[in-house]
Design an enzyme around this catalytic site. Sequence first.
Site, short mmCIF file in Angstrom:
data_model
loop_
_atom_site.label_atom_id
_atom_site.label_comp_id
_atom_site.label_asym_id
_atom_site.label_seq_id
_atom_site.Cartn_x
_atom_site.Cartn_y
_atom_site.Cartn_z
N SER A 15 27.43 -20.44 -24.42
CA SER A 15 26.37 -19.63 -25.02
C SER A 15 26.15 -20.06 -26.47
O SER A 15 26.97 -20.78 -27.04
CB SER A 15 26.71 -18.14 -24.93
OG SER A 15 27.92 -17.88 -25.61
N CYS A 16 25.05 -19.60 -27.04
CA CYS A 16 24.65 -19.94 -28.39
C CYS A 16 25.79 -19.68 -29.37
O CYS A 16 26.43 -18.63 -29.27
CB CYS A 16 23.42 -19.13 -28.78
SG CYS A 16 22.77 -19.53 -30.41
N PRO A 17 26.09 -20.62 -30.24
CA PRO A 17 25.36 -21.82 -30.60
C PRO A 17 25.87 -23.10 -29.94
O PRO A 17 25.44 -24.19 -30.29
CB PRO A 17 25.58 -21.90 -32.11
CG PRO A 17 26.99 -21.41 -32.27
CD PRO A 17 27.14 -20.33 -31.23
N ARG A 146 23.12 -13.66 -32.27
CA ARG A 146 24.55 -13.46 -32.04
C ARG A 146 25.39 -14.07 -33.16
O ARG A 146 26.30 -13.43 -33.68
CB ARG A 146 24.96 -14.06 -30.69
CG ARG A 146 26.36 -13.70 -30.25
CD ARG A 146 26.66 -14.19 -28.85
NE ARG A 146 26.88 -15.62 -28.80
CZ ARG A 146 28.03 -16.21 -29.08
NH1 ARG A 146 29.06 -15.49 -29.43
NH2 ARG A 146 28.15 -17.51 -29.02
#
Length: 184
Positions: A15-17, A146
């Site tokens: 997931s991000c990043p 996030r």
Amino acid sequence: MSIKADFQLDAKGLSCPMPIVKTKKAMADLVDGQILEVSATDKGSKADIAAWAESVGHQYVGTVEEESVLKHYIRKCSDDTMDERTFERTIGLEEAMERGGLILDVREEAEFAFGHIEGAKSIPMGELDARLSELEKEQEIYVVCRTGKRSDLAAQKLTAHGFTKVFNVLPGMTSWTGDLTKSI
């Protein structure tokens, strides 16, 4: 449909990043004109990778979805086209809350639904261009995601569209210790 790429990167399950971090590293190893295929399962990666590529001068070619895997295609452009920019105006989440502007949450709809700051406005990064009219150009806008990477790209985009009081919230929702509102 199979699209020819010079190099494949597996970012599934991240997931991000992390898809952007891995993409950035992989792009450094390519030569000008080569195509990188990034396989990812994070739905936010479509907007994130496109915005990142634009911010550093690479060509975002497009994305194909195959059985819940997003395959992103990016063409490496010359190293001397543009340095990666980071948004200069940053603010901590606690300070942003005290100042009373708009908290703009650019995480994906599901992330927002499972926990967000009360009163925050949700516009996922991939919808930002189409929904700019929902925002006031003179209002203070505190962009949050996030970790701070996606919000950095969104803050750059808002400023490029004439928004004058934009701040990137660092480090993002991962540091928020206050109450969360759920919309599910």
